[in-house]
Write a protein that holds these residues in place. Structure first.
Motif, PDB file in Angstrom:
ATOM      1  N   LEU A 534     -11.656  17.195  21.771  1.00 33.49           N
ATOM      2  CA  LEU A 534     -10.875  17.819  22.837  1.00 33.49           C
ATOM      3  C   LEU A 534     -11.069  17.090  24.165  1.00 33.49           C
ATOM      4  CD1 LEU A 534      -8.968  20.245  23.197  1.00 33.49           C
ATOM      5  CD2 LEU A 534     -10.944  21.601  23.901  1.00 33.49           C
ATOM      6  N   SER A 535     -12.226  16.480  24.345  1.00 31.64           N
ATOM      7  CA  SER A 535     -12.501  15.749  25.584  1.00 31.64           C
ATOM      8  C   SER A 535     -11.577  14.549  25.766  1.00 31.64           C
ATOM      9  CB  SER A 535     -13.963  15.286  25.604  1.00 31.64           C
ATOM     10  OG  SER A 535     -14.241  14.464  24.466  1.00 31.64           O
ATOM     11  N   ALA A 536     -10.950  14.083  24.660  1.00 32.22           N
ATOM     12  CA  ALA A 536     -10.020  12.957  24.778  1.00 32.22           C
ATOM     13  C   ALA A 536      -8.759  13.347  25.529  1.00 32.22           C
ATOM     14  CB  ALA A 536      -9.662  12.425  23.389  1.00 32.22           C
ATOM     15  N   TRP A 537      -8.536  14.640  25.723  1.00 35.92           N
ATOM     16  CA  TRP A 537      -7.359  15.119  26.442  1.00 35.92           C
ATOM     17  C   TRP A 537      -7.627  15.294  27.934  1.00 35.92           C
ATOM     18  CZ3 TRP A 537      -4.802  19.430  22.948  1.00 35.92           C
ATOM     19  CH2 TRP A 537      -4.351  18.821  21.766  1.00 35.92           C
ATOM     20  N   ARG A 538      -8.734  14.756  28.398  1.00 33.70           N
ATOM     21  CA  ARG A 538      -9.107  14.933  29.799  1.00 33.70           C
ATOM     22  C   ARG A 538      -8.013  14.450  30.751  1.00 33.70           C
ATOM     23  NH1 ARG A 538     -14.201  15.555  31.723  1.00 33.70           N
ATOM     24  NH2 ARG A 538     -14.963  14.998  29.649  1.00 33.70           N
ATOM     25  N   SER A 539      -7.364  13.356  30.400  1.00 35.03           N
ATOM     26  CA  SER A 539      -6.351  12.781  31.297  1.00 35.03           C
ATOM     27  C   SER A 539      -5.139  13.692  31.452  1.00 35.03           C
ATOM     28  CB  SER A 539      -5.908  11.411  30.778  1.00 35.03           C
ATOM     29  OG  SER A 539      -5.327  11.528  29.485  1.00 35.03           O
ATOM     30  N   TYR A 540      -4.901  14.578  30.484  1.00 36.67           N
ATOM     31  CA  TYR A 540      -3.757  15.482  30.589  1.00 36.67           C
ATOM     32  C   TYR A 540      -3.948  16.539  31.677  1.00 36.67           C
ATOM     33  CZ  TYR A 540      -2.087  13.525  26.187  1.00 36.67           C
ATOM     34  OH  TYR A 540      -1.628  12.668  25.205  1.00 36.67           O
ATOM     35  N   LEU A 541      -5.174  16.674  32.178  1.00 37.17           N
ATOM     36  CA  LEU A 541      -5.446  17.646  33.233  1.00 37.17           C
ATOM     37  C   LEU A 541      -5.215  17.082  34.617  1.00 37.17           C
ATOM     38  CD1 LEU A 541      -8.669  19.273  31.742  1.00 37.17           C
ATOM     39  CD2 LEU A 541      -6.373  20.229  31.800  1.00 37.17           C
ATOM     40  N   ASP A 542      -4.876  15.796  34.705  1.00 35.83           N
ATOM     41  CA  ASP A 542      -4.553  15.221  36.006  1.00 35.83           C
ATOM     42  C   ASP A 542      -3.307  15.885  36.561  1.00 35.83           C
ATOM     43  OD1 ASP A 542      -6.701  13.549  35.759  1.00 35.83           O
ATOM     44  OD2 ASP A 542      -5.519  11.863  34.984  1.00 35.83           O
ATOM     45  N   SER A 543      -3.286  16.114  37.864  1.00 33.69           N
ATOM     46  CA  SER A 543      -2.184  16.851  38.475  1.00 33.69           C
ATOM     47  C   SER A 543      -0.850  16.157  38.275  1.00 33.69           C
ATOM     48  CB  SER A 543      -2.455  17.021  39.979  1.00 33.69           C
ATOM     49  OG  SER A 543      -3.637  17.760  40.180  1.00 33.69           O
ATOM     50  N   ASP A 544      -0.832  14.825  38.394  1.00 35.50           N
ATOM     51  CA  ASP A 544       0.454  14.139  38.392  1.00 35.50           C
ATOM     52  C   ASP A 544       1.104  14.079  37.009  1.00 35.50           C
ATOM     53  OD1 ASP A 544      -1.314  12.426  37.231  1.00 35.50           O
ATOM     54  OD2 ASP A 544      -0.927  10.730  38.563  1.00 35.50           O
ATOM     55  N   THR A 545       0.410  14.519  35.957  1.00 33.96           N
ATOM     56  CA  THR A 545       1.053  14.527  34.638  1.00 33.96           C
ATOM     57  C   THR A 545       2.140  15.588  34.546  1.00 33.96           C
ATOM     58  OG1 THR A 545      -0.623  16.043  33.759  1.00 33.96           O
ATOM     59  CG2 THR A 545      -1.021  13.684  33.492  1.00 33.96           C
ATOM     60  N   LEU A 546       2.081  16.603  35.416  1.00 36.22           N
ATOM     61  CA  LEU A 546       3.101  17.649  35.407  1.00 36.22           C
ATOM     62  C   LEU A 546       3.881  17.725  36.701  1.00 36.22           C
ATOM     63  CD1 LEU A 546       1.428  20.735  33.659  1.00 36.22           C
ATOM     64  CD2 LEU A 546       3.220  19.271  32.761  1.00 36.22           C
ATOM     65  N   THR A 547       3.165  17.674  37.833  1.00 36.63           N
ATOM     66  CA  THR A 547       3.805  18.003  39.104  1.00 36.63           C
ATOM     67  C   THR A 547       4.386  16.809  39.834  1.00 36.63           C
ATOM     68  OG1 THR A 547       1.646  17.830  40.207  1.00 36.63           O
ATOM     69  CG2 THR A 547       2.324  20.001  39.411  1.00 36.63           C
ATOM     70  N   ALA A 548       3.949  15.592  39.516  1.00 35.80           N
ATOM     71  CA  ALA A 548       4.482  14.445  40.235  1.00 35.80           C
ATOM     72  C   ALA A 548       5.930  14.187  39.853  1.00 35.80           C
ATOM     73  CB  ALA A 548       3.644  13.193  39.940  1.00 35.80           C
ATOM     74  N   PRO A 549       6.790  13.827  40.816  1.00 29.92           N
ATOM     75  CA  PRO A 549       8.181  13.523  40.477  1.00 29.92           C
ATOM     76  C   PRO A 549       8.267  12.295  39.601  1.00 29.92           C
ATOM     77  CG  PRO A 549       7.721  12.913  42.750  1.00 29.92           C
ATOM     78  CD  PRO A 549       6.516  13.655  42.262  1.00 29.92           C
ATOM     79  N   ARG A 550       9.232  12.288  38.724  1.00 27.51           N
ATOM     80  CA  ARG A 550       9.397  11.172  37.784  1.00 27.51           C
ATOM     81  C   ARG A 550      10.581  10.313  38.207  1.00 27.51           C
ATOM     82  NH1 ARG A 550      12.299  10.844  33.048  1.00 27.51           N
ATOM     83  NH2 ARG A 550      12.700  13.073  33.077  1.00 27.51           N
ATOM     84  N   PHE A 551      10.316   9.070  38.552  1.00 20.58           N
ATOM     85  CA  PHE A 551      11.369   8.129  38.907  1.00 20.58           C
ATOM     86  C   PHE A 551      11.540   7.153  37.756  1.00 20.58           C
ATOM     87  CE2 PHE A 551       9.277   9.425  42.826  1.00 20.58           C
ATOM     88  CZ  PHE A 551      10.353   9.922  43.535  1.00 20.58           C
ATOM     89  N   SER A 552      12.733   7.103  37.235  1.00 14.83           N
ATOM     90  CA  SER A 552      12.978   6.208  36.109  1.00 14.83           C
ATOM     91  C   SER A 552      14.346   5.598  36.246  1.00 14.83           C
ATOM     92  CB  SER A 552      12.865   6.963  34.786  1.00 14.83           C
ATOM     93  OG  SER A 552      13.772   8.034  34.756  1.00 14.83           O
ATOM     94  N   TYR A 553      14.480   4.411  35.732  1.00 20.36           N
ATOM     95  CA  TYR A 553      15.731   3.684  35.838  1.00 20.36           C
ATOM     96  C   TYR A 553      16.050   3.049  34.487  1.00 20.36           C
ATOM     97  CZ  TYR A 553      14.550   4.093  40.763  1.00 20.36           C
ATOM     98  OH  TYR A 553      14.212   4.578  41.982  1.00 20.36           O
ATOM     99  N   GLY A 554      17.317   3.056  34.167  1.00 20.11           N
ATOM    100  CA  GLY A 554      17.764   2.359  32.964  1.00 20.11           C
ATOM    101  C   GLY A 554      17.105   2.877  31.717  1.00 20.11           C
ATOM    102  N   ASP A 555      16.453   1.967  30.989  1.00 23.00           N
ATOM    103  CA  ASP A 555      15.877   2.305  29.696  1.00 23.00           C
ATOM    104  C   ASP A 555      14.621   3.166  29.800  1.00 23.00           C
ATOM    105  OD1 ASP A 555      17.896   0.857  28.534  1.00 23.00           O
ATOM    106  OD2 ASP A 555      16.715  -1.002  28.423  1.00 23.00           O
ATOM    107  N   GLU A 556      14.088   3.359  31.054  1.00 22.17           N
ATOM    108  CA  GLU A 556      12.874   4.132  31.187  1.00 22.17           C
ATOM    109  C   GLU A 556      13.112   5.620  31.007  1.00 22.17           C
ATOM    110  OE1 GLU A 556      10.833   3.292  34.747  1.00 22.17           O
ATOM    111  OE2 GLU A 556      10.934   1.133  34.528  1.00 22.17           O
ATOM    112  N   GLU A 557      14.352   6.052  31.082  1.00 23.83           N
ATOM    113  CA  GLU A 557      14.657   7.477  30.931  1.00 23.83           C
ATOM    114  C   GLU A 557      14.319   7.946  29.519  1.00 23.83           C
ATOM    115  OE1 GLU A 557      15.858  11.239  32.003  1.00 23.83           O
ATOM    116  OE2 GLU A 557      15.510   9.452  33.221  1.00 23.83           O
ATOM    117  N   GLN A 558      13.544   9.024  29.419  1.00 20.83           N
ATOM    118  CA  GLN A 558      13.112   9.521  28.130  1.00 20.83           C
ATOM    119  C   GLN A 558      14.085  10.556  27.593  1.00 20.83           C
ATOM    120  OE1 GLN A 558       9.152  11.019  28.564  1.00 20.83           O
ATOM    121  NE2 GLN A 558       8.221   8.980  28.528  1.00 20.83           N
ATOM    122  N   GLU A 559      14.163  10.634  26.281  1.00 24.24           N
ATOM    123  CA  GLU A 559      14.953  11.655  25.637  1.00 24.24           C
ATOM    124  C   GLU A 559      14.221  12.998  25.738  1.00 24.24           C
ATOM    125  OE1 GLU A 559      17.940  11.440  24.317  1.00 24.24           O
ATOM    126  OE2 GLU A 559      18.090   9.311  24.845  1.00 24.24           O
TER     127      GLU A 559
END
Length: 638
Positions: A534-559
């Motif tokens: 479970l400790s391997a998920w530590r990075s998922y607790l970073d704030s920017d994984t949810l709240t930071a705005p996502r800027f993407s262009y072209g092929d970077e847009e996720q489905e």
């Protein structure tokens, strides 16, 4: 003094007098409801603790001190520091006879303690109001008190205060009539049988216990065990401790004044130790669990933002437009050229200004239509509803749902949202924007909101909803000395949900992938090849994984499907009440039980009832808690 000055002073005096008379007349004409209502008492949550990131019960004792009936629709509004209202108001009809009092409950969502001011409004255009505020300026030392669930003792409203008690008291008559309002409650102490509970409150209490609550039972005044009836008769089991679903019931000897927080925690640890002693777990592993180091775990643990708001932001990102920016920029330059020098050159050829104004009006209207057409193409002109749900099983084929919704519409209108089930509680979880809408919680509740064209609306809701019962039973397992789950077989006694993307089980602090297997006509869930701490998920607790705005262009847009898959880990952490790295470090898990997670597509039974004409898509995390069967000693505890 000149005659002019005298007349001027006389006019000023007359204006002041007329203003005073007008104000007095207005007060006399106003209905008595402006001063009829008084708030005698306020109870935030359970025991005046407004737990953050939870929907809590807000209990208000309202008094009508006039000889007239008070019959008004009341609105509970969240306020900012400057007094401006944000979010959508919670609405409830209140009826009070002359010279009477009544407890009324709302279910607000608490974002943080720094901005926890509310107002109760009623009357024409909601002009009458009373301010309601909870405790503010929470110190870092008490920060956990605003995030951790409550521990209370249930008492009667007309009972005297329990002298010598170390616990906060909460009136049993105010216990919420639905489990959806009990998220901020962890433990209950009970030394009597609640006599005034109707069926809804009894069911709510048992649902709270079934999904993981802890109940401490004390003997009655004669020293005998309490005797419960009806839907609460499961509490009559003659054992020192026993389970009700995922919940734990512990009997205590002695009196209330002899109990304190430390003794309760010690009793819970003893029960966990006894449960662990009855399963096939090696002794070194048991000692390892006891000796987990929790020192130096509060450093670098700052987290910005609300997890629930982060989920809503991710759902909103799924309808992020792909605009034709080349065309937009080109038309922008053309529009600027038409306005100037276009309007100037056109005006030089005209004799009057009317044709120039008409030219300007036509140009603005034409380009507004062009920009509107280009802009809406970026959304594909499709109305869509995206959702995330955590579903926890209750008794009798019911599930406790926590839902995050983002509704994008192409046609602006006032839309209605409701759901199939009981105890629905809606919230916009909003702290900055005022929303043109209304929230009706409880029986027949719903959310009515105005959504402009080509925009979205995010909101959350909680509900107890029916769904096909999922039946799982652990029939075999093997745990190695190094805490590794070496073998596992879970018998599936009911159809699994459709379109499953992931199945995992958590034991202790390790997650294991599961796969389906057929043996002798039965469906089993057995261990797969992959496992991870479970400790391997530590990075998922970073704030920017949810709240930071996502800027993407072209092929970077996720489905959308990829975004849904990326949210699985954070949903599991949310279910485990792990919001910060400190929580992850302190988490040990119950080695005598398993947490089974099934991630799948949104079933039709969980879809919202709404007049939004668009597709509803989403993911559901089914979270089941399973007990490991005893292998050394299957006897009941005495």
């Amino acid at each position: 003094m000149t005659q002019y000055s005298f007349i001027k002073n006389l006019n000023r005096l007359l204006k002041h007098q007329l203003l005073n008379v007008g104000c007095l007349a207005l007060l006399l004409c106003l209905p008595s409801s402006i001063y009829a209502l008084e708030i005698e008492e306020v109870i935030w949550g359970f025991g005046n603790q407004s737990t953050q990131q939870k929907m809590i019960p807000l209990s208000l004792l309202l008094s009508n001190n006039t000889p007239e009936v008070f019959d008004e629709v009341m609105l509970l509004n969240r306020q900012q520091f400057n007094g401006s209202k944000v979010g959508a108001p919670l609405i409830r009809k209140v009826y009070l006879t002359p010279y009477s009092s009544k407890w009324v409950q709302f279910y607000p969502y608490i974002i943080d303690q720094g901005q926890n001011n509310w107002s109760l409004n009623w009357g024409p255009a909601s002009i009458y109001s009373r301010k309601i505020s909870s405790r503010r300026n929470v110190s870092p030392a008490n920060e956990n008190a605003t995030r951790n669930p409550s521990r209370i003792i249930l008492t009667s409203l007309d009972a005297l205060s329990r002298s010598g008690s170390h616990f906060k008291q909460f009136p049993e008559e105010l216990f919420p009539p639905s489990v959806t309002a009990t998220d901020s409650l962890a433990e209950v102490i009970l030394d009597h049988v609640p006599k005034r509970w109707e069926a809804a409150r009894r069911s709510s209490f048992m649902d709270w216990l079934y999904q993981g609550g802890v109940l401490h039972l004390l003997p009655d005044s004669s020293g005998a065990n309490l005797i419960f009836s009806s839907t609460m008769n499961e509490l009559n089991a003659p054992f020192q401790y026993f389970r009700v679903g995922a919940g734990l019931v512990i009997r205590h000897a002695g009196k209330l004044k002899e109990l304190n927080k430390e003794k309760l925690l010690l009793e819970i640890e003893k029960v966990h130790a006894m449960e662990l002693a009855g399963i096939d777990v090696s002794q070194p592993l048991k000692e390892k669990k006891k000796k987990r180091n929790t020192n130096n775990q509060t450093n670098n643990d700052y987290q910005f933002g609300d997890t629930n708001i982060g989920f809503l932001q991710k759902l909103s990102d799924m309808t992020r437009p792909e605009h034709n920016w080349v065309m937009i920029y080109l038309m922008t330059f053309v529009y600027i050229f038409v306005i100037y020098p276009g309007c100037y050159l056109f005006n030089k050829r005209q004799k009057g200004y009317r044709n120039s104004l008409l030219f300007l009006f036509v140009a603005v209207a034409l380009f507004s239509t062009i920009f509107w057409g280009i802009g809406k193409r970026g959304y594909g002109e499709t109305t869509t509803m995206n959702s995330l749900i955590i579903a926890q099983p209750l008794q009798d084929g019911q599930y406790d749902l926590t839902c995050w919704i983002n509704s994008f519409v192409t046609d602006g209108a006032e839309y209605q949202f409701s759901a199939m089930g009981e105890g629905v509680i809606f919230t916009t979880a909003q702290e900055t924007e005022k929303i043109r809408g209304r929230i009706f919680n409880g029986v027949g509740g719903g959310f009515v909101v105005d959504i402009p064209p080509f925009s979205d609306r995010r909101f959350m809701y909680r509900i107890k909803s029916p769904y096909q019962r999922q039946d799982f039973e652990v029939i075999d397992y093997k745990i190695e000395k190094d805490s590794i789950l070496d073998a596992l077989a879970i018998l599936v006694g009911s159809p699994l949900p459709e379109n499953i993307t992931r199945i995992q089980v958590l034991h202790g602090r390790v997650l294991y992938d599961l796969k389906q297997s057929k043996e002798e006509g039965n469906t089993l869930l057995v261990l797969g090849k992959k496992r991870s701490p479970l400790s391997a998920w530590r990075s998922y607790l970073d704030s920017d994984t949810l709240t930071a705005p996502r800027f993407s262009y072209g092929d970077e847009e996720q489905e959308p499907s990829k975004i849904y898959e990326s949210l699985y880990e954070r949903l599991v952490l949310k279910k485990l009440n792990i919001e910060k790295r400190r929580h992850l470090n302190n988490f040990t898990g119950d080695l005598s039980r398993l947490q089974l997670f099934i991630y799948c597509d949104l079933p039709d039974e969980f879809k919202l009832k709404t007049d939004v004409q668009g597709a509803q898509q989403g993911r559901v995390l089914f979270a089941n808690e399973l007990a490991l069967p005893g292998k050394k000693n299957d006897s009941k505890n005495e």
